[in-house]
Design a protein around this motif. Structure first.
Motif, PDB file in Angstrom:
ATOM      1  N   TYR A  57       9.758  11.449   0.289  1.00 25.04           N
ATOM      2  CA  TYR A  57       8.792  10.268  -0.206  1.00 25.04           C
ATOM      3  C   TYR A  57       7.301  11.465   0.333  1.00 25.04           C
ATOM      4  CZ  TYR A  57       4.526   7.209  -0.043  1.00 25.04           C
ATOM      5  OH  TYR A  57       3.500   6.386  -0.431  1.00 25.04           O
ATOM      6  N   PRO A  58       6.780  12.345   1.507  1.00 25.64           N
ATOM      7  CA  PRO A  58       5.295  12.961   1.258  1.00 25.64           C
ATOM      8  C   PRO A  58       6.045  14.106   0.763  1.00 25.64           C
ATOM      9  CG  PRO A  58       7.061  13.317   3.033  1.00 25.64           C
ATOM     10  CD  PRO A  58       7.308  12.236   2.448  1.00 25.64           C
TER      11      PRO A  58
ATOM     12  N   MET B   1       0.291   7.506   5.079  1.00 25.40           N
ATOM     13  CA  MET B   1       1.720   6.762   4.670  1.00 25.40           C
ATOM     14  C   MET B   1       2.951   6.379   5.708  1.00 25.40           C
ATOM     15  SD  MET B   1       0.296   3.912   2.332  1.00 25.40           S
ATOM     16  CE  MET B   1      -0.885   4.178   3.984  1.00 25.40           C
ATOM     17  N   VAL B   2       2.731   7.980   5.234  1.00 24.83           N
ATOM     18  CA  VAL B   2       4.403   7.897   6.483  1.00 24.83           C
ATOM     19  C   VAL B   2       4.555   7.405   7.344  1.00 24.83           C
ATOM     20  CG1 VAL B   2       6.096  10.260   7.631  1.00 24.83           C
ATOM     21  CG2 VAL B   2       4.762   9.989   5.099  1.00 24.83           C
ATOM     22  N   VAL B   3       3.084   7.253   8.017  1.00 26.25           N
ATOM     23  CA  VAL B   3       3.728   6.346   9.361  1.00 26.25           C
ATOM     24  C   VAL B   3       3.199   4.953   9.733  1.00 26.25           C
ATOM     25  CG1 VAL B   3       1.992   6.167  11.565  1.00 26.25           C
ATOM     26  CG2 VAL B   3       2.420   8.727  11.030  1.00 26.25           C
ATOM     27  N   SER B   4       2.930   4.654   8.217  1.00 21.96           N
ATOM     28  CA  SER B   4       2.532   3.707   8.067  1.00 21.96           C
ATOM     29  C   SER B   4       4.259   3.162   8.023  1.00 21.96           C
ATOM     30  CB  SER B   4       1.674   3.033   7.232  1.00 21.96           C
ATOM     31  OG  SER B   4       1.528   1.802   6.359  1.00 21.96           O
TER      32      SER B   4
ATOM     33  N   ALA C 190       0.915  -1.033  -0.064  1.00 22.48           N
ATOM     34  CA  ALA C 190      -0.142   0.270  -0.157  1.00 22.48           C
ATOM     35  C   ALA C 190       0.504   1.249  -0.068  1.00 22.48           C
ATOM     36  CB  ALA C 190      -0.767   0.552   1.219  1.00 22.48           C
ATOM     37  N   TYR C 191       1.725   1.632   0.841  1.00 26.29           N
ATOM     38  CA  TYR C 191       2.613   2.262   0.280  1.00 26.29           C
ATOM     39  C   TYR C 191       3.864   2.388  -0.649  1.00 26.29           C
ATOM     40  CZ  TYR C 191       7.147   5.410   2.798  1.00 26.29           C
ATOM     41  OH  TYR C 191       7.589   6.276   2.171  1.00 26.29           O
ATOM     42  N   THR C 192       4.036   1.388  -1.173  1.00 26.96           N
ATOM     43  CA  THR C 192       4.465   2.124  -2.595  1.00 26.96           C
ATOM     44  C   THR C 192       3.800   2.004  -2.946  1.00 26.96           C
ATOM     45  OG1 THR C 192       5.740   0.483  -1.964  1.00 26.96           O
ATOM     46  CG2 THR C 192       6.231   0.500  -3.809  1.00 26.96           C
TER      47      THR C 192
END
Length: 368
Positions: A288-289, A118-121, A65-67
């Protein structure tokens, strides 16, 4: 006062979020199905079963999911704005005096919520799930006692000997093949009475395809009432531990959290080891963000304009093409940073700057 959320901001944000989530679900579902089908050829290796395959895929869902989120975000944003454009709602909002910049800001604020999640995940659930998945699959396929603890490295057992390695990697050997190198290795051997009989520390343990060797060895022999130490520069290690299983059990840089990557970078620099792969993944986490929001904002101009200029299909195609160009540009700068050894922060900052500059030029030329 100008930045206070209004009703139209909430409406645009809700529309974009719904289309992003729907796109994300489709992409993630396809990726999960393909991953599960790819595991079928591994069934029967050791004790690896369909249950292990399903569990492995389930554990990797957070990392997948992150990718996939950046691609889902840009496609979903364009679909959401295209939906508003097709019903002339964007035109109506423009007629009310809202600028394209304000509409793009509404999209960015909505996406920032999912990006933060997503950053936290990516720092918590993702690395944990991937580590559990790899251990589950490797232990089942190799039928070996193998585990990877989050803070204590790799553990393996062979008879009465327990191995612990803080880190490791596969390298090209001098003969052109590959070798496995384990760093900061400790071997604990138990005696016939179950008591600790020997502790061996080695700076590195290497398997060159022929056998194991220990380097910079310090061995402590423990008797009932005595202890002795011997120091050896290098010696062969008679072990049948499978280097392939051990290499698979090592955590890959892309599966580590930012804190673990930072610790690995510092360790490698202290010991004169190559830390480029870890630096690459470390700075990609920080950017990433920024990359997600820059990617979506860079593609937003393709959702504006008259429907007569080509329709949503054309704008969606161009937007996706723009997004793929972004990731190719980022990959190019990342590889250049590794090859030319310049700062990865510069490599990851240049693609969003270039893309936003191009997008800004297009944005100003859009009419309607």
């Amino acid at each position: 006062m100008m930045l206070r959320p209004r009703l139209h901001d909430l409406y645009i944000g809700r529309t974009v979020l719904l289309t992003v989530l729907a796109t994300w679900a489709v992409l993630l579902g396809l990726d999960v199905v393909l991953a599960l089908s790819g595991e079928f050829e591994e069934l029967g290796k050791g004790s690896y079963s369909i249950g292990h395959a399903i569990a492995w895929v389930a554990y990797t869902v957070p990392r997948r999911a992150y990718t996939l989120f950046p691609m889902a975000a840009v496609i979903g944003s364009l679909m959401g704005l295209g939906q508003l454009a097709a019903t002339s709602e964007l035109t109506a909002l423009r007629a009310l005096g809202l600028s394209r910049r304000r509409l793009a800001l509404s999209v960015a604020i909505a996406l920032s919520l999912l990006t933060a999640l997503m950053v936290v995940s990516g720092e918590t659930v993702g690395p944990w799930g991937q580590a559990r998945a790899d251990l589950l699959r490797n232990s089942a396929r190799a039928n070996t006692d193998l585990t990877m603890a989050r803070y204590s490295g790799l553990w393996a057992r062979e008879g009465d000997t327990f191995l612990n390695a803080q880190s490791g990697e596969e390298r090209l050997s001098a003969t052109g093949g590959s070798e496995l190198v384990l760093n900061q290795v400790r071997l604990y051997r138990l005696g016939s009475d179950g008591q600790l009989a020997e502790v061996t520390y080695a700076e590195t343990a290497r398997h060159d395809g022929q056998g194991w060797s220990l380097h910079q060895v310090r061995r402590d022999l423990l008797g009932e009432r005595s202890a002795s130490r011997e120091v050896i520069d290098q010696q062969a290690w008679d072990s049948q531990l499978d280097p392939t299983a051990l290499a698979a059990g090592l955590a890959r840089p892309r599966n580590l959290s930012a804190a673990e990557l930072r610790s690995s970078i510092e360790y490698r620099k202290r010991n004169g080891l190559d830390a480029r792969d870890y630096e690459d993944n470390y700075w990609s986490r920080w950017f990433y963000p920024i990359n997600v929001l820059a990617l979506c904002l860079a593609a937003v101009p393709f959702a504006f304009g008259s429907l007569r200029s080509g329709g949503m299909g054309k704008r969606l195609f161009l937007g996706i093409l723009f997004a793929l160009g972004f990731w190719l540009l980022q990959m190019f700068f990342g590889r250049m940073a590794g090859a030319l050894r310049f700062d990865y922060r510069i490599a990851y900052a240049l693609p969003p700057i270039v893309m936003l500059a191009i997008s800004g030029f297009i944005f100003r030329r859009k009419v309607g």
